[in-house]
Design a protein around this motif. Structure first.
Motif, short mmCIF file in Angstrom:
data_model
loop_
_atom_site.label_atom_id
_atom_site.label_comp_id
_atom_site.label_asym_id
_atom_site.label_seq_id
_atom_site.Cartn_x
_atom_site.Cartn_y
_atom_site.Cartn_z
N ILE A 137 0.88 -1.17 0.00
CA ILE A 137 0.00 0.00 0.00
C ILE A 137 0.91 1.21 0.00
N GLY A 138 1.02 1.89 -1.13
CA GLY A 138 1.96 3.00 -1.23
C GLY A 138 3.35 2.52 -0.87
N ALA A 139 4.00 3.24 0.04
CA ALA A 139 5.36 2.89 0.43
C ALA A 139 5.40 1.78 1.47
N ALA A 140 4.25 1.32 1.89
CA ALA A 140 4.21 0.33 2.97
C ALA A 140 4.09 -1.09 2.44
N ARG A 141 4.76 -1.99 3.09
CA ARG A 141 4.59 -3.42 2.87
C ARG A 141 3.71 -3.92 4.02
N VAL A 142 2.55 -4.46 3.69
CA VAL A 142 1.59 -4.89 4.72
C VAL A 142 1.50 -6.42 4.70
N SER A 143 1.53 -7.03 5.86
CA SER A 143 1.31 -8.46 5.99
C SER A 143 0.15 -8.69 6.96
N ALA A 144 -0.69 -9.65 6.64
CA ALA A 144 -1.80 -10.02 7.53
C ALA A 144 -1.74 -11.51 7.79
N CYS A 145 -2.07 -11.88 9.01
CA CYS A 145 -1.99 -13.29 9.39
C CYS A 145 -3.10 -13.56 10.42
N SER A 146 -3.80 -14.66 10.27
CA SER A 146 -4.84 -15.01 11.24
C SER A 146 -4.23 -15.20 12.62
N ILE A 147 -4.89 -14.65 13.63
CA ILE A 147 -4.40 -14.79 15.00
C ILE A 147 -5.55 -15.23 15.90
N SER A 148 -5.18 -15.68 17.09
CA SER A 148 -6.15 -16.27 18.00
C SER A 148 -6.96 -15.19 18.74
N HIS A 149 -8.25 -15.16 18.42
CA HIS A 149 -9.21 -14.28 19.09
C HIS A 149 -10.55 -14.97 18.86
N SER A 150 -11.64 -14.42 19.32
CA SER A 150 -12.92 -15.07 19.07
C SER A 150 -13.47 -14.58 17.73
N GLY A 151 -13.60 -15.46 16.77
CA GLY A 151 -14.04 -15.10 15.42
C GLY A 151 -12.86 -14.77 14.54
N PRO A 152 -13.12 -14.67 13.20
CA PRO A 152 -12.04 -14.38 12.26
C PRO A 152 -11.33 -13.07 12.60
N THR A 153 -10.04 -13.15 12.82
CA THR A 153 -9.25 -11.99 13.24
C THR A 153 -7.87 -12.09 12.62
N VAL A 154 -7.35 -10.95 12.16
CA VAL A 154 -5.97 -10.93 11.68
C VAL A 154 -5.15 -9.93 12.48
N GLY A 155 -3.84 -10.18 12.52
CA GLY A 155 -2.89 -9.19 13.01
C GLY A 155 -2.21 -8.59 11.79
N TYR A 156 -1.72 -7.36 11.93
CA TYR A 156 -1.06 -6.69 10.80
C TYR A 156 0.38 -6.36 11.16
N ARG A 157 1.22 -6.44 10.14
CA ARG A 157 2.60 -5.98 10.24
C ARG A 157 2.81 -4.98 9.10
N ILE A 158 3.19 -3.75 9.46
CA ILE A 158 3.38 -2.70 8.48
C ILE A 158 4.87 -2.38 8.45
N GLU A 159 5.47 -2.50 7.27
CA GLU A 159 6.91 -2.28 7.16
C GLU A 159 7.20 -1.17 6.15
N GLU A 160 8.19 -0.37 6.50
CA GLU A 160 8.65 0.67 5.58
C GLU A 160 10.10 0.99 5.93
N SER A 161 10.93 1.02 4.91
CA SER A 161 12.35 1.40 5.08
C SER A 161 13.02 0.58 6.18
N GLY A 162 12.73 -0.70 6.23
CA GLY A 162 13.40 -1.58 7.19
C GLY A 162 12.85 -1.53 8.61
N CYS A 163 11.82 -0.72 8.84
CA CYS A 163 11.20 -0.65 10.17
C CYS A 163 9.84 -1.34 10.14
N ALA A 164 9.45 -1.90 11.26
CA ALA A 164 8.20 -2.67 11.30
C ALA A 164 7.37 -2.31 12.52
N LEU A 165 6.07 -2.16 12.27
CA LEU A 165 5.10 -1.98 13.35
C LEU A 165 4.16 -3.18 13.31
#
Lengths: 277, 138
Positions: A137-165
């Motif tokens: 998405i623009g300059a961001a590299r986004v990753s989504a992965c199913s994680i454990s919660h009640s019901g369908p849920t994903v966690g996100y990892r947003i990366e840009e210029s070698g940094c990750a949130l």
């Protein structure tokens, strides 16, 4: 990447004198990439003030990434001013389902009797996407992965210029167990959090509260600290505060978390908190 | 940083379930690699999972357990319930005998089914099995 937290309360918006310092709005985080791409994490009630305060700097294309469709992550959508602007290109991403599209599931909330307007009548005509795998998405590299919660849920990892949130506001890494009791590759969410510069993570319960709520999809303070350490994150920001926890109780929670961490590592998320990667 | 090979949430939660059951369970990933079996399964397979570790499909479905049908014929991987579940994406049931890693031959009943994750991809397959000790009530 610059970020600002517009809502970090869990489960239910909780305004009032006991929540002034950490805030009562539910999950919403603004991210701006170096190319000014706007990514918004979750559409809790914090989305409304974001739309108001950023009215003059709102880009024409907006991406909202939903972790899941519980109301505290969705109910701000209808009150986000750009939704009602036909000149805005709005992309909404969320967890996939084998039975209903993301738009169909959101429409259950965004239609009478729960909401006065049909989703199909919204001027911005949102485009819905399954959040699955990795994409740009623009300059961001986004990753989504199913994680454990009640019901369908994903966690996100947003990366840009070698940094990750990493962002997992609702997450129970190991049901009823300390996350350190399994190999990391078997730990829900580890793929998203591993080595992140910032991890925004569920921290809803005390140990005593968690005992009564195992399997509800949230973390105890102990487990979020352990998860942050197993994932070797640089900065752990405890998010999704329980609506029953007052500012003073959150101060105590932070002090306890820092004791568990063995230093000043963990921080409490609060409305207005800004960060830069 | 070198990343570890992460398991899908479907496998993680299946292992969590298996760890809390008294019924033997055997879990494979989409490639058929054995990724976990629980303590009750250890009693039938003759070795602790921690000692056996991950095994390729060729290993666990071949000479290691020497699977045979009720006539004593060696079964090919795709004839076994777990092989059917994984390759044909449907549940399967069967009766067979295996040689455990402790060297003992046992007759087992197996029910296997594929695991479909939320985006409908196959995340792996599970086999639930029971040892037939011949002491079932008539």
């Amino acid at each position: 990447m610059r970020g600002k937290i517009w809502g970090c309360r869990g489960s239910l918006a909780t305004p009032g004198p006991d929540t002034v310092r950490y805030g009562g709005n539910t999950s919403c985080v603004e991210l701006r990439m170096r190319d000014d791409t706007l990514i918004i994490l979750d559409a809790g009630t914090g989305l409304r003030p974001l739309g108001v305060k950023r009215a003059h700097s709102m880009p024409s294309r907006i991406h909202i990434l939903l972790t899941h469709l519980h109301m505290d992550h969705l109910e701000g959508l209808g009150f986000f001013a750009p939704v009602w602007d036909p000149n805005i290109e709005l992309h909404v991403w969320g967890p996939p389902s084998p039975t209903h599209s993301l738009g169909e599931r959101i429409e259950r909330y965004f239609s009478p009797p729960l909401f006065p307007v049909q989703l199909s009548d919204v001027p911005s005509r949102p485009v819905f996407h399954d959040a699955d795998g990795a994409w740009e998405i623009g300059a961001a590299r986004v990753s989504a992965c199913s994680i454990s919660h009640s019901g369908p849920t994903v966690g996100y990892r947003i990366e840009e210029s070698g940094c990750a949130l990493a962002y997992m506001p609702d997450h129970e890494p190991m049901r009823g167990k300390d996350p350190r009791t399994v190999e990391p590759e078997w730990l829900s969410g580890h793929e998203i959090a591993q080595g992140a510069d910032i991890l925004l993570h569920d921290s809803q319960y005390t140990a005593e509260e968690y005992e009564e709520r195992v399997g509800w999809g949230h973390s105890s303070f102990e487990h979020v600290v352990a998860f942050g350490q197993v994932s070797a994150v640089e900065r752990l920001i405890m998010f999704h505060h329980d609506p029953m926890h007052t500012d003073d109780e959150l101060d105590k929670k932070l002090a306890y978390a820092r004791t568990l961490w063995g230093g000043d590592g963990p921080e409490n998320a609060y409305e207005g908190m800004e960060f830069e990667l | 940083m070198v990343r570890a090979e992460h398991k899908s949430l479907a496998l993680i939660l299946t292992r969590d379930l298996a760890s809390n059951l008294a019924t033997p369970l055997f879990i494979v990933d989409p490639e058929g690699t054995l990724v976990f079996y629980n303590e009750p399964a250890e009693a039938v397979l003759g070795k602790r999972y921690a000692e056996a570790g991950e095994l390729s499909a060729d290993d666990w479905s071949g000479a290691m357990f020497d699977p045979q049908d009720e006539t004593g014929r060696t079964m090919r991987p795709r004839e076994m319930p777990l092989g059917i579940a994984l390759s044909e994406h449907r549940p399967a049931h069967g009766r067979m005998s295996i040689t455990g890693l402790d060297g003992l031959r046992r007759t087992i009943e197996v029910t296997a089914f594929p695991l479909f994750a939320r985006s409908n991809e196959v995340a792996g397959a599970v086999a639930i099995f029971w040892e037939d000790r011949g002491d079932a009530p008539e």
